[in-house]
Design an enzyme around this catalytic site. Structure first.
Site, mmCIF file in Angstrom:
data_model
loop_
_atom_site.group_PDB
_atom_site.id
_atom_site.type_symbol
_atom_site.label_atom_id
_atom_site.label_comp_id
_atom_site.label_asym_id
_atom_site.label_seq_id
_atom_site.Cartn_x
_atom_site.Cartn_y
_atom_site.Cartn_z
ATOM 1 N N GLU A 1 0.808 -1.215 0.000
ATOM 2 C CA GLU A 1 0.000 0.000 0.000
ATOM 3 C C GLU A 1 0.841 1.265 0.000
ATOM 4 O O GLU A 1 0.429 2.292 -0.556
ATOM 5 C CB GLU A 1 -0.930 -0.002 1.227
ATOM 6 C CG GLU A 1 -1.981 -1.091 1.231
ATOM 7 C CD GLU A 1 -3.073 -0.853 0.205
ATOM 8 O OE1 GLU A 1 -3.400 0.327 -0.056
ATOM 9 O OE2 GLU A 1 -3.583 -1.841 -0.353
ATOM 10 N N THR B 1 -7.389 7.970 -1.456
ATOM 11 C CA THR B 1 -6.894 6.835 -0.688
ATOM 12 C C THR B 1 -5.968 7.388 0.382
ATOM 13 O O THR B 1 -5.102 8.210 0.083
ATOM 14 C CB THR B 1 -6.125 5.854 -1.588
ATOM 15 O OG1 THR B 1 -7.029 5.293 -2.545
ATOM 16 C CG2 THR B 1 -5.507 4.727 -0.764
ATOM 17 N N ASP C 1 -7.938 4.897 -9.103
ATOM 18 C CA ASP C 1 -8.565 3.571 -9.166
ATOM 19 C C ASP C 1 -10.082 3.633 -9.074
ATOM 20 O O ASP C 1 -10.739 2.605 -8.905
ATOM 21 C CB ASP C 1 -8.018 2.663 -8.071
ATOM 22 C CG ASP C 1 -8.337 3.157 -6.663
ATOM 23 O OD1 ASP C 1 -8.845 4.296 -6.525
ATOM 24 O OD2 ASP C 1 -8.068 2.418 -5.691
#
Length: 410
Positions: A198, A221, A216
């Site tokens: 990540e 995020t 995405d």
């Protein structure tokens, strides 16, 4: 009004009602209590429905519960502690359907039981039974007298002890039981593995302030496992942060987070949200919220599911990593796809064969999204560990993710 806790201390003179010999240890009152039962395999005499399964009694989530069926008679909940363990304390969080009479029992083999504690005057709430001096691999809560005709129900059964195997006792545990992700060292390793994918770093604690849109389709995020503005978990994090600390820098963005949830939109978030997130990340309260929500939404459900399937640390990590990327619902879908070609160890299947099928299903799911088409976090990490038969995820480990090389020592 706070939750009432009934504290029961067992004095030196208590007599244990024993049906078979058990190793009895003298445990100092000051010995540290470790939670032994979180995520462990459990069995129950009955359940009311799939939504009140036995595993929910040890998942660490206060909102879930185990509820028995309505059949008359005693009911029980059995926890496999994995190996012979000293047990010094048991904490039971009852619902309104509590037991007036119950026994806490220990066993070396899951067949012959000895009473460590018994009462016929339970009054519900939280029972905190302390100063137990028993040991065994299995602990059973045997509920014998109902407060309500409908059955018995509890939200959590927490078993505590000092942790090590009882000296002189023969361990009946399997390697799987002793090396799951409930072991703090293995849990830390799991977080490092996820962080390598990540955040391209093993330092997951350095990622509280991370935030970007990676394109995405999930919006922003951010944080230690990539909470997303488009998938509800970022909304949950900020909501919980605001509940714990109403005056915070992210609270004003809650209406916008509710609006963009389910999309990749930044409407109402730009231009200040990313900076506010980074600033909030220096707050220990916000850091603790991120850790708690990670465990509540992803780690605990994934490890519980994997443990129920009979998997060791590698399998538990594979489930957790899948939950982080695809959500718990996505994890269930991947598991269902794997079950079409293999059986879990709990179903009598081979653990290696099952994990190979699971990883195949995971890779297939990842390749349905362009943003996740690089499957190296599976193929050059988890698959490498599986080929080495490292089902216990024992360090040292060496792996590659997205072209970067990582390794951990012992």
């Amino acid at each position: 009004m706070g939750i009432r806790a009934n504290v029961v201390a067992l004095g030196v003179g208590i007599t244990l009602v024993c049906t078979v010999p058990l190793v009895i240890s003298v445990t100092a009152d000051a010995a540290p209590d470790l939670l032994l039962s979180r995520g462990r395999p459990v069995l129950a005499s009955s359940v009311q429905s799939p939504g009140t399964a036995a595993t929910l009694a040890v998942d660490g989530i206060a909102e879930t519960r185990w509820t028995t069926g309505a059949a008359a008679g005693s009911q029980w909940l059995r926890v496999d502690l994995g190996r012979t363990q000293k047990v010094t304390r048991v904490r039971i969080n009852w619902t309104a359907a509590y037991a007036r009479g119950y026994r806490i029992q220990m066993s070396a083999d899951g067949a012959a039981w000895s009473d460590a504690y018994a009462t016929a005057s339970g009054d519900g709430g939280v029972d905190d039974v302390k100063r137990l001096k028993s040991a065994g691999r299995y602990l059973r809560l045997l509920a014998t007298q109902r407060a309500r005709a409908s059955g018995f129900s509890l939200t959590e059964l927490q078993v505590y002890g000092p942790g090590p195997v009882v000296p002189g006792a023969a361990s009946t545990g399997s390697p799987a039981a002793a090396t799951g992700l409930t072991d703090p060292r293995k849990k830390e390793l799991a977080f490092q593995l996820v962080s390598s994918a990540e955040n391209s770093s093993l330092d997951w604690r350095g990622q509280f302030g991370y935030i970007e849109d990676i394109g995405d389709g999930r919006g922003y995020t951010a944080g230690i496992i990539g909470f997303c503005s488009g998938t509800s978990d970022m909304l949950a994090v900020v909501g919980e942060y605001t509940r714990r600390k109403p005056e915070n820098k992210l609270a004003k963005y809650l209406p916008a987070l509710r609006t963009v949830d389910g999309s990749d939109s930044h409407a109402g978030l730009d231009p200040g949200y990313a900076g506010a997130w980074r600033s909030a990340a220096t707050d220990p309260v916000f850091q603790k919220v991120q850790e708690d929500e990670r465990d509540r939404m992803y780690f605990n459900p994934a490890v519980t599911m994997a443990t129920t399937d009979g998997l060791r640390a590698l399998g538990q990590f594979a489930y957790y990593d899948a939950a982080v990327m695809h959500g718990v619902s996505g994890l269930r879908g991947i598991r269902a796809a794997a079950m079409r070609v293999a059986r879990t160890p709990k179903q009598g299947g081979d653990e290696t064969v099952w994990l190979s099928a699971f990883l195949n299903a995971r890779v297939a799911e990842m390749r349905t999204e362009e943003a996740h088409s690089d499957v190296s976090r599976v193929e050059t990490a988890q698959r490498i560990f599986l080929r080495a038969s490292n089902l216990d995820l024992d360090a040292p480990l060496s792996w590659r993710v997205y072209g970067d090389q990582f390794s951990t020592g012992r």
